[in-house]
Design a protein around this motif. Structure first.
Motif, PDB file in Angstrom:
ATOM      1  N   ILE A   7       0.709  -1.274  -0.210  1.00 44.15           N
ATOM      2  CA  ILE A   7      -0.035   0.138  -0.080  1.00 44.15           C
ATOM      3  C   ILE A   7       0.996   1.301  -0.015  1.00 44.15           C
ATOM      4  CG2 ILE A   7      -2.002   1.239   1.059  1.00 44.15           C
ATOM      5  CD1 ILE A   7      -2.413  -1.458   2.865  1.00 44.15           C
ATOM      6  N   PRO A   8       1.542   1.656  -1.103  1.00 44.06           N
ATOM      7  CA  PRO A   8       2.401   2.939  -1.316  1.00 44.06           C
ATOM      8  C   PRO A   8       1.478   4.071  -1.433  1.00 44.06           C
ATOM      9  CG  PRO A   8       2.542   1.800  -3.167  1.00 44.06           C
ATOM     10  CD  PRO A   8       1.768   0.870  -2.462  1.00 44.06           C
ATOM     11  N   LEU A   9       1.196   4.786  -0.278  1.00 35.57           N
ATOM     12  CA  LEU A   9       0.317   6.051  -0.471  1.00 35.57           C
ATOM     13  C   LEU A   9       1.014   7.367  -0.657  1.00 35.57           C
ATOM     14  CD1 LEU A   9      -2.554   4.903   1.497  1.00 35.57           C
ATOM     15  CD2 LEU A   9      -2.696   5.162  -0.960  1.00 35.57           C
ATOM     16  N   SER A  10       2.352   7.422  -0.508  1.00 37.01           N
ATOM     17  CA  SER A  10       2.841   8.609  -0.403  1.00 37.01           C
ATOM     18  C   SER A  10       3.075   9.316  -1.616  1.00 37.01           C
ATOM     19  CB  SER A  10       4.299   8.563   0.297  1.00 37.01           C
ATOM     20  OG  SER A  10       5.034   7.598  -0.437  1.00 37.01           O
ATOM     21  N   THR A  11       2.469  10.475  -1.872  1.00 41.31           N
ATOM     22  CA  THR A  11       2.605  11.149  -3.133  1.00 41.31           C
ATOM     23  C   THR A  11       3.444  12.402  -2.771  1.00 41.31           C
ATOM     24  OG1 THR A  11       0.494  11.916  -2.872  1.00 41.31           O
ATOM     25  CG2 THR A  11       0.547   9.956  -4.173  1.00 41.31           C
ATOM     26  N   ASP A  12       3.574  13.357  -4.070  1.00 39.49           N
ATOM     27  CA  ASP A  12       4.192  14.681  -4.059  1.00 39.49           C
ATOM     28  C   ASP A  12       3.350  15.497  -3.231  1.00 39.49           C
ATOM     29  OD1 ASP A  12       5.634  16.654  -4.245  1.00 39.49           O
ATOM     30  OD2 ASP A  12       5.392  16.920  -6.471  1.00 39.49           O
ATOM     31  N   ALA A  13       3.334  15.790  -2.091  1.00 39.73           N
ATOM     32  CA  ALA A  13       2.763  16.903  -1.082  1.00 39.73           C
ATOM     33  C   ALA A  13       2.506  18.401  -2.138  1.00 39.73           C
ATOM     34  CB  ALA A  13       3.102  17.075   0.154  1.00 39.73           C
ATOM     35  N   GLU A 197      -4.481  13.100  -5.140  1.00 39.82           N
ATOM     36  CA  GLU A 197      -4.206  14.128  -4.176  1.00 39.82           C
ATOM     37  C   GLU A 197      -4.292  15.452  -4.678  1.00 39.82           C
ATOM     38  OE1 GLU A 197      -0.082  15.097  -1.789  1.00 39.82           O
ATOM     39  OE2 GLU A 197       0.129  13.728  -3.486  1.00 39.82           O
ATOM     40  N   ARG A 198      -3.882  15.707  -6.013  1.00 41.66           N
ATOM     41  CA  ARG A 198      -4.258  17.047  -6.602  1.00 41.66           C
ATOM     42  C   ARG A 198      -5.436  17.154  -6.471  1.00 41.66           C
ATOM     43  NH1 ARG A 198      -0.443  14.828 -10.374  1.00 41.66           N
ATOM     44  NH2 ARG A 198      -2.199  14.424 -11.833  1.00 41.66           N
ATOM     45  N   HIS A 199      -6.576  16.345  -6.838  1.00 44.49           N
ATOM     46  CA  HIS A 199      -7.939  16.577  -6.775  1.00 44.49           C
ATOM     47  C   HIS A 199      -8.323  17.336  -5.359  1.00 44.49           C
ATOM     48  CE1 HIS A 199     -12.217  16.478  -7.351  1.00 44.49           C
ATOM     49  NE2 HIS A 199     -12.322  15.705  -6.379  1.00 44.49           N
ATOM     50  N   TYR A 200      -8.072  16.296  -4.463  1.00 43.85           N
ATOM     51  CA  TYR A 200      -8.697  16.640  -3.067  1.00 43.85           C
ATOM     52  C   TYR A 200      -7.665  17.955  -2.329  1.00 43.85           C
ATOM     53  CZ  TYR A 200     -11.865  12.648  -2.865  1.00 43.85           C
ATOM     54  OH  TYR A 200     -12.908  12.045  -3.491  1.00 43.85           O
ATOM     55  N   GLY A 201      -6.481  18.055  -2.742  1.00 41.98           N
ATOM     56  CA  GLY A 201      -5.752  19.186  -2.229  1.00 41.98           C
ATOM     57  C   GLY A 201      -5.592  18.952  -0.685  1.00 41.98           C
ATOM     58  N   PRO A 202      -5.949  20.155   0.110  1.00 43.49           N
ATOM     59  CA  PRO A 202      -5.863  20.065   1.531  1.00 43.49           C
ATOM     60  C   PRO A 202      -6.491  18.765   2.299  1.00 43.49           C
ATOM     61  CG  PRO A 202      -6.949  22.057   1.151  1.00 43.49           C
ATOM     62  CD  PRO A 202      -6.689  21.280  -0.371  1.00 43.49           C
ATOM     63  N   ARG A 203      -7.834  18.505   1.679  1.00 43.17           N
ATOM     64  CA  ARG A 203      -8.331  17.340   2.329  1.00 43.17           C
ATOM     65  C   ARG A 203      -7.944  15.927   2.185  1.00 43.17           C
ATOM     66  NH1 ARG A 203     -13.775  17.346  -0.693  1.00 43.17           N
ATOM     67  NH2 ARG A 203     -12.884  18.272  -2.353  1.00 43.17           N
ATOM     68  N   TRP A 204      -6.701  15.756   1.302  1.00 46.21           N
ATOM     69  CA  TRP A 204      -6.077  14.585   0.920  1.00 46.21           C
ATOM     70  C   TRP A 204      -5.622  13.605   2.270  1.00 46.21           C
ATOM     71  CZ3 TRP A 204      -6.164  10.699  -1.970  1.00 46.21           C
ATOM     72  CH2 TRP A 204      -5.341   9.807  -1.951  1.00 46.21           C
ATOM     73  N   PRO A 205      -5.100  14.407   3.173  1.00 45.99           N
ATOM     74  CA  PRO A 205      -4.744  13.598   4.379  1.00 45.99           C
ATOM     75  C   PRO A 205      -5.703  12.597   4.858  1.00 45.99           C
ATOM     76  CG  PRO A 205      -3.518  15.460   4.365  1.00 45.99           C
ATOM     77  CD  PRO A 205      -4.742  15.741   3.351  1.00 45.99           C
ATOM     78  N   GLY A 206      -6.890  13.438   5.305  1.00 49.22           N
ATOM     79  CA  GLY A 206      -7.965  12.445   5.745  1.00 49.22           C
ATOM     80  C   GLY A 206      -8.694  11.504   4.764  1.00 49.22           C
ATOM     81  N   SER A 209      -5.975   8.656   4.591  1.00 43.06           N
ATOM     82  CA  SER A 209      -6.116   7.622   6.011  1.00 43.06           C
ATOM     83  C   SER A 209      -7.147   6.617   5.952  1.00 43.06           C
ATOM     84  CB  SER A 209      -6.334   8.387   7.187  1.00 43.06           C
ATOM     85  OG  SER A 209      -6.623   7.791   8.481  1.00 43.06           O
ATOM     86  N   ARG A 210      -8.456   7.018   5.378  1.00 46.20           N
ATOM     87  CA  ARG A 210      -9.332   6.057   5.203  1.00 46.20           C
ATOM     88  C   ARG A 210      -9.215   5.265   3.974  1.00 46.20           C
ATOM     89  NH1 ARG A 210     -12.149  11.080   6.053  1.00 46.20           N
ATOM     90  NH2 ARG A 210     -12.686  11.252   3.717  1.00 46.20           N
ATOM     91  N   LEU A 211      -8.530   5.575   2.946  1.00 41.70           N
ATOM     92  CA  LEU A 211      -8.108   4.930   2.034  1.00 41.70           C
ATOM     93  C   LEU A 211      -7.182   3.626   2.341  1.00 41.70           C
ATOM     94  CD1 LEU A 211      -8.509   4.077  -0.894  1.00 41.70           C
ATOM     95  CD2 LEU A 211      -6.868   5.963  -1.535  1.00 41.70           C
ATOM     96  N   ALA A 214      -9.117   0.935   3.855  1.00 37.21           N
ATOM     97  CA  ALA A 214      -9.780   0.214   2.879  1.00 37.21           C
ATOM     98  C   ALA A 214      -8.782  -0.738   2.399  1.00 37.21           C
ATOM     99  CB  ALA A 214     -10.683   1.065   2.216  1.00 37.21           C
ATOM    100  N   LEU A 215      -7.663  -0.260   2.054  1.00 40.25           N
ATOM    101  CA  LEU A 215      -6.817  -1.151   1.024  1.00 40.25           C
ATOM    102  C   LEU A 215      -6.189  -2.427   2.006  1.00 40.25           C
ATOM    103  CD1 LEU A 215      -4.704   1.420  -0.921  1.00 40.25           C
ATOM    104  CD2 LEU A 215      -6.419  -0.108  -1.660  1.00 40.25           C
ATOM    105  N   ARG A 216      -6.036  -2.087   3.428  1.00 38.36           N
ATOM    106  CA  ARG A 216      -5.872  -2.930   4.401  1.00 38.36           C
ATOM    107  C   ARG A 216      -7.040  -3.881   4.757  1.00 38.36           C
ATOM    108  NH1 ARG A 216      -3.430   1.106   7.075  1.00 38.36           N
ATOM    109  NH2 ARG A 216      -5.260   1.509   8.383  1.00 38.36           N
ATOM    110  N   ASP A 217      -8.195  -3.499   4.586  1.00 33.64           N
ATOM    111  CA  ASP A 217      -9.339  -4.447   4.597  1.00 33.64           C
ATOM    112  C   ASP A 217      -9.375  -5.513   3.305  1.00 33.64           C
ATOM    113  OD1 ASP A 217     -10.407  -3.195   6.685  1.00 33.64           O
ATOM    114  OD2 ASP A 217     -11.805  -2.126   5.839  1.00 33.64           O
TER     115      ASP A 217
END
Length: 297
Positions: A7-13, A197-206, A209-211, A214-217
């Motif tokens: 689950i690599p989720l780090s992207t260019d902040a 990440e680009r689409h959600y902007g500042p909302r992306w961290p939250g 986290s939920r994503l 879901a991937l762990r599920d």
């Protein structure tokens, strides 16, 4: 069922949020991504993206609005829309001085469905599960930061929200979008996460986290869940459907009213059933569409 998934989720902040075009990103950005590739035909990409600028609630759009949504100069949009109309992918209404999508777009969609035998194989299984559970069962494909329903089977009873083919759901917060992401190899998932990440902007961290949860599920159970997230009244479970040995990935979900589908029911009942449905569809496609009846739990 234990599944291995990284689950690599780090992207260019530092990536800037994308402007709110109907298709999820300006066409100019899509063209720029291919400029370094000598095989990439920018003019063709712009024409295809112009058609994506039409949203589900758009009947007619003029060149000025198409230019705003795509980020392309209006003279370029004017030439593209004229060409697409000549080819039957757009229809021009002189009295409005605007365009709507033409039959050519519908023909391509039908050829995609028919060419894979997907609809003929999937729909009977989907409808059977829909009737058995009194839930909606739907198959979807990705489009930028959204998922688009290709097929939807409805139960006999009343629904909180009745979604049909062509309906759009957010990718990152719906079960079906999360399942599609989970079904991708990590290398193919990473660019999609950057787009989200680009689409959600500042909302992306939250959202991220939920994503991640879901991937762990999916890694543990083989399905993803969403309860009252993208819409408060809706809950569902979903699993990926891999075509052509994984070369193409779709997703299938089952859902209904959140008040009657608590997380416990999603996890213990509907999740395993939609996972079995995805497996049955994949098996039939890989085996050439054998009509032998398969029993779903």
């Amino acid at each position: 069922m234990k599944r291995t998934i990284t689950i690599p989720l780090s992207t260019d902040a530092s990536a800037a949020p994308v402007a709110g075009a109907a298709s999820g990103a300006p066409v100019a950005a899509a063209a720029e991504d291919g400029e370094a590739d000598r095989s990439f035909v920018t003019a063709l990409a712009r024409g295809m993206e112009l058609m994506r600028a039409f949203g589900p609630d758009d009947d007619y759009l003029g060149n000025a609005e198409l230019s705003r949504r795509t980020g392309l100069p209006r003279p370029t949009v004017s030439r593209l829309s004229y060409t697409l109309a000549r080819l039957g992918y757009l229809v021009y209404a002189p009295e409005r001085e605007k365009y709507r999508l033409g039959q050519g777009v519908l023909v391509l969609g039908h050829r995609y469905i028919a060419g894979s035998r997907l609809r003929d194989i999937a729909r009977p299984l989907m409808q059977s599960l829909s009737f058995a559970t009194d839930c909606t069962v739907a198959l979807a494909m990705p489009d930028r930061h959204e998922m688009i329903y290709l097929e939807a089977c409805q139960p006999r009873g009343a629904l909180v929200k009745r979604l049909t083919p062509g309906s759009r759901l957010p990718m990152a917060t719906s079960a079906i979008g999360r399942a599609w992401l989970a079904g991708l190899p990590p290398a193919r998932r990473q660019p999609v996460l950057a787009t989200l990440e680009r689409h959600y902007g500042p909302r992306w961290p939250g959202v991220r986290s939920r994503l991640e949860r879901a991937l762990r599920d999916y890694a543990r159970h083989g399905f993803c869940l969403a309860h009252a997230e993208w819409e408060r009244s809706v809950a569902g479970a979903a699993a990926p459907v891999r075509l052509q040995g994984g070369a193409e990935v779709l997703a299938i979900n089952i859902g209904g009213a959140a008040e009657r589908l608590p997380p416990e029911i999603l996890e213990a009942n509907l999740g395993p059933r939609v996972r079995a449905l995805a497996d049955a569809i994949q098996h039939r496609l890989w085996q050439g569409g054998d009509s032998t009846e398969e029993r779903l739990p």
